[in-house]
Design a protein around this motif. Structure first.
Motif, mmCIF file in Angstrom:
data_model
loop_
_atom_site.group_PDB
_atom_site.id
_atom_site.type_symbol
_atom_site.label_atom_id
_atom_site.label_comp_id
_atom_site.label_asym_id
_atom_site.label_seq_id
_atom_site.Cartn_x
_atom_site.Cartn_y
_atom_site.Cartn_z
ATOM 1 N N MET A 1 -23.746 -2.931 13.671
ATOM 2 C CA MET A 1 -22.852 -3.883 13.020
ATOM 3 C C MET A 1 -23.612 -5.180 12.754
ATOM 4 N N ILE A 2 -23.337 -5.781 11.610
ATOM 5 C CA ILE A 2 -24.044 -6.981 11.201
ATOM 6 C C ILE A 2 -23.297 -8.226 11.673
ATOM 7 N N LYS A 3 -24.041 -9.218 12.134
ATOM 8 C CA LYS A 3 -23.451 -10.501 12.488
ATOM 9 C C LYS A 3 -23.105 -11.242 11.203
ATOM 10 N N THR A 4 -21.853 -11.662 11.083
ATOM 11 C CA THR A 4 -21.468 -12.358 9.860
ATOM 12 C C THR A 4 -21.162 -13.832 10.100
ATOM 13 N N ASP A 5 -20.415 -14.131 11.185
ATOM 14 C CA ASP A 5 -20.020 -15.519 11.449
ATOM 15 C C ASP A 5 -19.409 -16.155 10.211
ATOM 16 N N LYS A 6 -18.678 -15.362 9.453
ATOM 17 C CA LYS A 6 -18.079 -15.846 8.218
ATOM 18 C C LYS A 6 -16.584 -15.536 8.225
ATOM 19 N N ASN A 7 -15.813 -16.376 7.564
ATOM 20 C CA ASN A 7 -14.390 -16.133 7.397
ATOM 21 C C ASN A 7 -14.040 -16.093 5.918
ATOM 22 N N ILE A 8 -14.925 -15.488 5.147
ATOM 23 C CA ILE A 8 -14.772 -15.517 3.698
ATOM 24 C C ILE A 8 -13.600 -14.680 3.204
ATOM 25 N N LEU A 9 -13.013 -13.863 4.076
ATOM 26 C CA LEU A 9 -11.827 -13.093 3.685
ATOM 27 C C LEU A 9 -10.631 -13.435 4.575
ATOM 28 N N SER A 10 -10.661 -14.595 5.194
ATOM 29 C CA SER A 10 -9.611 -14.972 6.143
ATOM 30 C C SER A 10 -8.246 -15.145 5.494
ATOM 31 N N ASN A 11 -8.211 -15.311 4.181
ATOM 32 C CA ASN A 11 -6.933 -15.466 3.484
ATOM 33 C C ASN A 11 -6.385 -14.136 2.966
ATOM 34 N N TYR A 12 -7.012 -13.036 3.367
ATOM 35 C CA TYR A 12 -6.624 -11.733 2.832
ATOM 36 C C TYR A 12 -6.117 -10.803 3.929
ATOM 37 N N ASN A 13 -5.060 -10.047 3.615
ATOM 38 C CA ASN A 13 -4.511 -9.026 4.502
ATOM 39 C C ASN A 13 -4.930 -7.646 4.000
ATOM 40 N N PHE A 14 -5.107 -6.720 4.926
ATOM 41 C CA PHE A 14 -5.472 -5.360 4.517
ATOM 42 C C PHE A 14 -4.654 -4.328 5.274
ATOM 43 N N ILE A 15 -4.555 -3.129 4.679
ATOM 44 C CA ILE A 15 -3.968 -1.987 5.371
ATOM 45 C C ILE A 15 -5.050 -0.939 5.542
ATOM 46 N N ASP A 16 -4.964 -0.214 6.630
ATOM 47 C CA ASP A 16 -6.007 0.723 7.047
ATOM 48 C C ASP A 16 -5.424 2.133 7.042
ATOM 49 N N ASN B 1 7.416 5.772 3.834
ATOM 50 C CA ASN B 1 7.774 5.269 2.520
ATOM 51 C C ASN B 1 6.950 4.030 2.193
ATOM 52 N N GLU B 2 6.480 3.962 0.959
ATOM 53 C CA GLU B 2 5.633 2.835 0.557
ATOM 54 C C GLU B 2 6.334 1.488 0.706
ATOM 55 N N SER B 3 7.652 1.476 0.578
ATOM 56 C CA SER B 3 8.396 0.221 0.705
ATOM 57 C C SER B 3 8.399 -0.303 2.132
ATOM 58 N N ARG C 1 0.716 6.303 -4.667
ATOM 59 C CA ARG C 1 2.094 5.793 -4.645
ATOM 60 C C ARG C 1 2.172 4.420 -3.962
ATOM 61 N N ILE C 2 1.339 4.198 -2.945
ATOM 62 C CA ILE C 2 1.304 2.890 -2.285
ATOM 63 C C ILE C 2 0.723 1.841 -3.232
ATOM 64 N N VAL C 3 -0.337 2.212 -3.937
ATOM 65 C CA VAL C 3 -0.954 1.303 -4.903
ATOM 66 C C VAL C 3 0.027 0.966 -6.024
ATOM 67 N N ASN C 4 0.727 1.970 -6.507
ATOM 68 C CA ASN C 4 1.683 1.769 -7.592
ATOM 69 C C ASN C 4 2.797 0.806 -7.188
ATOM 70 N N HIS C 5 3.175 0.842 -5.927
ATOM 71 C CA HIS C 5 4.257 -0.009 -5.434
ATOM 72 C C HIS C 5 3.776 -1.432 -5.127
ATOM 73 N N HIS C 6 2.620 -1.556 -4.465
ATOM 74 C CA HIS C 6 2.185 -2.865 -3.956
ATOM 75 C C HIS C 6 1.182 -3.589 -4.854
ATOM 76 N N ILE D 1 -5.789 -5.893 0.271
ATOM 77 C CA ILE D 1 -6.843 -4.876 0.250
ATOM 78 C C ILE D 1 -6.320 -3.598 0.897
ATOM 79 N N LEU D 2 -6.482 -2.493 0.206
ATOM 80 C CA LEU D 2 -6.150 -1.173 0.761
ATOM 81 C C LEU D 2 -7.456 -0.445 1.011
ATOM 82 N N CYS D 3 -7.653 0.019 2.237
ATOM 83 C CA CYS D 3 -8.899 0.725 2.525
ATOM 84 C C CYS D 3 -8.617 2.041 3.238
ATOM 85 N N GLY D 4 -9.578 2.956 3.176
ATOM 86 C CA GLY D 4 -9.423 4.218 3.872
ATOM 87 C C GLY D 4 -10.408 5.269 3.399
#
Length: 345
Positions: free
Chosen positions: A1-16, A65-67, A106-111, A74-77
């Motif tokens: 794992m790389i050391k980042t010490d960055k918060n460049i995505l701190s304003n973003y939420n993601f689903i896993d 359900n996507e709702s 279907r999740i992408v289409n909804h969100h 960000i959607l990742c997987g």
């Protein structure tokens, strides 16, 4: 794992999605992103995920359900590679019903998240003569996304494992992604020997009569400090007939691709000549070649741990891709980031 010490995505939420043990979670968290939802059907992987992140993934995504899924950026997987049965009139993502990609669609289409970050086996590029990937790409375009795909090898991003995987990045068309590009290989010199444990008790040693070490193999010990490390597996022998799981490698090269399954006496990790013994990698060594930190809590079952890392993603590669994604997102939000070099732990 790389050391980042960055918060460049701190304003973003993601689903896993298809979360496994959390490789995507580790990579996104290292840039400050916040996980708001996780889904994983395997109870053992789900337990490992919870022990490390304090989030209990929900189960089968096909039954959610996507709702009911929180809003996210960000959607990742890493979704399974499946063939689509297409017949008659093209109906967009409806044609993918019965596959797990349909659940992503279907999740992408909804969100309508800003970014999709997906991983799959290299074979998806040629699966069904390329038809499967073409359908995936076309459906994402129909859902208003610009799609980028590329096969990257973990060996080229600071990890001693030969692991080629397809990465699919898609930006919603509201995002200007014209300057996105996949990261160039860093080719950090690294060998398996640098991440090995000192005589681990849970690494199976092979002692049998049909082991053959090639008499003509030559591997210079100077490679340990040499910038010319080969950064690829170096086969130096075999067990039995040398089939899958029966090949022996040198620790000055890279590990072969970790696998959740596979046969042979060296199944899942491969065999290596280490301190004059032929052995498999230990569970902790498997974690290391996938870029997981020492603080990562392994499953109490070695059998499950081997399966989990065989199914997992290489964290370092994800981090390098995320850095490029972050450039695009931050440029769009007029909060430019410095393109400093990522530092290896």
């Amino acid at each position: 794992m790389i050391k980042t010490d960055k918060n460049i995505l701190s304003n973003y939420n993601f689903i896993d999605l298809f979360a496994g043990i959390g490789g995507f979670h580790l990579a996104l968290k290292s840039f400050g992103a916040n996980c708001v939802f996780a889904s994983e059907w395997d109870k053992f992987a789900s337990t490992t995920y919870y022990e490390n992140f304090g989030i209990k993934p929900l189960g089968d995504i096909t039954k959610i359900n996507e709702s009911e899924i929180p809003t996210h950026d960000i959607l990742c997987g890493g979704f399974p590679c499946q063939a689509f049965s297409i017949s008659g009139k093209q109906k967009g993502f409806e044609d993918t019903r019965g596959t797990l990609f349909f659940d992503i669609a279907r999740i992408v289409n909804h969100h309508k998240p800003k970014v999709l970050f997906l991983e799959n086996v290299k074979n998806l590029v040629k699966h069904e003569n390329g038809k499967t990937l073409e359908i995936i790409t076309n459906i994402l375009k129909e859902l208003d996304y610009e799609v980028f795909t590329k096969v990257l090898n973990s060996s080229n991003f600071g990890l001693p494992q030969n692991r080629e995987r397809l990465y699919i990045i898609a930006f919603h068309k509201s995002i200007d992604s014209s300057k996105f590009s996949f990261p160039s290989p860093t080719n950090e010199p690294i060998c398996l020997g640098k991440i090995l444990e000192n005589q681990p008790e849970n690494a199976k040693v092979i002692d049998r009569d049909d082991i053959e070490i090639y008499k003509n193999y030559t591997v210079s010990s100077n490679l340990f400090s040499d910038i010319q490390l080969l950064n690829k597996p170096i086969q130096i022998g075999k067990v039995n007939k040398g089939g899958q799981g029966e090949r022996i490698y040198h620790p000055l090269g890279h590990a072969i691709t970790l696998s959740a399954h596979g046969g042979g006496v060296g199944s899942k990790t491969g065999l290596y000549l280490i301190n004059d013994k032929i052995r498999k990698l230990s569970p902790r060594e498997c974690a290391r070649v996938q870029g997981f930190p020492e603080s990562f809590i392994l499953n109490s079952s070695d059998t499950q741990t081997y399966k989990q890392f065989g199914n997992s993603v290489s964290v370092n590669v994800l981090q390098h891709i995320l850095f490029e994604i972050a450039k695009v997102l931050n440029a769009n939000s007029k909060n430019l980031i410095q393109t400093t070099k990522l530092e290896y732990a």
